[in-house]
Design a protein around this motif. Structure first.
Motif, short mmCIF file in Angstrom:
data_model
loop_
_atom_site.label_atom_id
_atom_site.label_comp_id
_atom_site.label_asym_id
_atom_site.label_seq_id
_atom_site.Cartn_x
_atom_site.Cartn_y
_atom_site.Cartn_z
N ILE A 166 0.85 -1.20 0.00
CA ILE A 166 0.00 0.00 0.00
C ILE A 166 0.88 1.25 0.00
O ILE A 166 0.65 2.21 -0.74
N MET A 183 -8.12 1.12 -3.43
CA MET A 183 -7.75 -0.20 -2.90
C MET A 183 -8.94 -1.13 -3.06
O MET A 183 -10.08 -0.75 -2.79
N TRP A 197 -6.38 -5.24 5.65
CA TRP A 197 -6.15 -4.34 4.51
C TRP A 197 -6.86 -3.01 4.71
O TRP A 197 -6.29 -1.95 4.46
N GLN A 198 -8.10 -3.06 5.17
CA GLN A 198 -8.87 -1.83 5.37
C GLN A 198 -8.19 -0.90 6.37
O GLN A 198 -8.05 0.29 6.14
N TYR A 201 -4.82 0.43 5.04
CA TYR A 201 -5.06 1.39 3.94
C TYR A 201 -5.45 2.76 4.51
O TYR A 201 -4.90 3.79 4.10
N SER A 213 -8.30 8.93 -1.76
CA SER A 213 -8.20 7.47 -1.66
C SER A 213 -9.58 6.87 -1.47
O SER A 213 -10.33 7.28 -0.59
N HIS A 215 -12.11 3.11 -1.81
CA HIS A 215 -12.09 1.66 -1.70
C HIS A 215 -13.22 1.07 -2.52
O HIS A 215 -14.33 1.64 -2.56
#
Ligand code: NAD
Ligand code: IPM
Ligand code: MN
Length: 349
Positions: A166, A183, A197-198, A201, A213, A215
């Protein structure tokens, strides 16, 4: 002083040796001072003497080489794909090539399968995590071949692995003036790994307030890549999802024969290869498109500090596409080597 580099070359299987030979013609024209060493690795070698990936070769790649140029691995005679696993995934894992950088860049609008989309609409890069996820082989089979069989394939996500890919994506965006990051995961169904990941990120994104950014769940990403590809500049995702969405991306940019990639660990030996496979259906027929290999060589040049050469290659490839100087799968009539002839002619101008 000439800036020589040491390059390990693996043609591999199927059309791999055919397209790598074409890439090397371009390399010879642009940087004849480079020092090449060919490695006989792939299905033929495995079937001949059982060798997949000698550990001393991996050590030499790590210690002695600047880059690796690889065709493709995969052969119907080796259904387990054990050699590909040990050579290609072996290099990705053991050389810690954690960034799989896959540009999705349409170079000529006539090659895009999407209605009313131009080169400015299909122009983004995918950062595919390349050292963990569902690719580690962790898992096993129990009671194999019986009706009670159990097969487990575990997805591994480490804080370190997730954070570094990331971060690499954001650093790339920042360096190249991109303002949109996306992402993709499947955190709505995979609550352990993708929750990680969340969280990572969000943490890294907060350090880049100038980059918008967002998702998307990966299923929606595939839809949006087709519906509205212009919304993407940099996409970051895990190993398996990155594999899948970059084949989709390859078609958006004109075809699998046009997609190059880099398996990168910044500052160390890195591996460059087409996104496509060994294409057993067209091997030996002079139909293989060499441009993905040639574009991968371009990415290698940038990695080796020569972005000027990648730009020259892109211009030559664009010219081939604009004038339909391409192989049959793109609607052209040229043979593999004739496409390279055109690239070389352009590079010489
Ligand atoms: P593939 O990419 O080899 O082929 C898919 C289709 O695209 C085929 O119709 C093929 O003819 C066409 N194609 C691929 N490259 C082309 C090119 N340069 N020019 C023109 N047409 C091209 O995918 P597959 O059939 O799923 O895989 C074949 C083998 O390759 C399998 O063993 C697979 O595991 C392996 N593979 C290896 C790599 C790699 O080494 N990086 C990548 C993908 C697949
Ligand atoms: C790729 C290929 C490989 C992958 C295979 C051959 C293991 O599909 O490089 O995209 O899944 O990473
Ligand atoms: Mn793939």
């Amino acid at each position: 002083m000439s800036d020589s580099k040491k390059i390990a070359v693996v043609g591999g299987d199927g059309i791999g040796p055919e397209v790598i030979a074409e890439g090397l013609r371009v390399l010879d024209a642009l940087t004849p001072e480079y020092d090449l060493e060919h490695f006989d690795l792939g299905a033929d070698r495995y079937l001949r003497d059982g060798t997949t990936m000698p550990s001393e070769v991996m050590e030499r790649w790590r210690d002695e080489f600047d880059a690796i140029f690889l065709g493709a691995l995969g052969d119907p005679r080796v259904p387990s794909n054990v050699h590909a696993k040990e050579i290609l995934l072996g290099a990705r894992f053991q050389l810690d090539l954690y960034i799989n950088l896959r540009p999705i860049r349409l170079l000529d609008p006539s090659k895009c399968p999407l209605k009313d989309k131009g080169c400015e609409d299909v122009n983004f890069v995918v950062f595919r995590e390349n050292t963990e996820g569902l690719y580690t082989g962790i898992g096993g089979q129990f009671k194999r071949g019986t009706l009670d069989e159990v097969a487990i394939e575990q997805e591994m996500n480490t804080r370190k692995g997730v954070e570094r890919i990331i971060r690499a994506a954001f650093e790339y965006a920042d360096l190249h003036g991109h303002t949109k990051m996306c992402m993709a995961d499947k955190a709505n169904a995979m609550r352990h790994g993708h929750d990680l990941w969340q969280r990572v990120y969000k943490m890294v994104a907060a350090e880049y307030p100038n980059i918008e950014s967002k998702h998307l769940y990966v299923d929606v990403l595939t839809m949006e890549m087709v519906r509205c590809p212009e919304q993407f500049e940099v996409v970051v995702t895990n190993n398996l999802f990155g594999d899948i969405v970059t084949d989709l991306g390859a078609i958006l940019q004109g075809g699998i024969g046009l997609a190059g990639s880099g398996n990168i660990n910044p500052g160390t030996v890195s591996l460059f290869e087409p996104v496509h496979g060994s294409a057993p259906d067209i091997v030996g027929q002079e139909k293989a498109n060499p441009l993905a290999a040639i574009l991968s060589l371009g990415m290698m040049y940038t990695h080796l500090g020569r972005p000027d050469l990648e730009s020259k290659i892109s211009v030559a490839v664009r010219h081939c596409l604009e004038h339909n100087l391409v192989t049959p799968e793109l609607g052209g009539t040229l043979k593999t080597s004739e496409v390279t002839d055109e690239v070389l002619r352009l590079l010489a101008l």
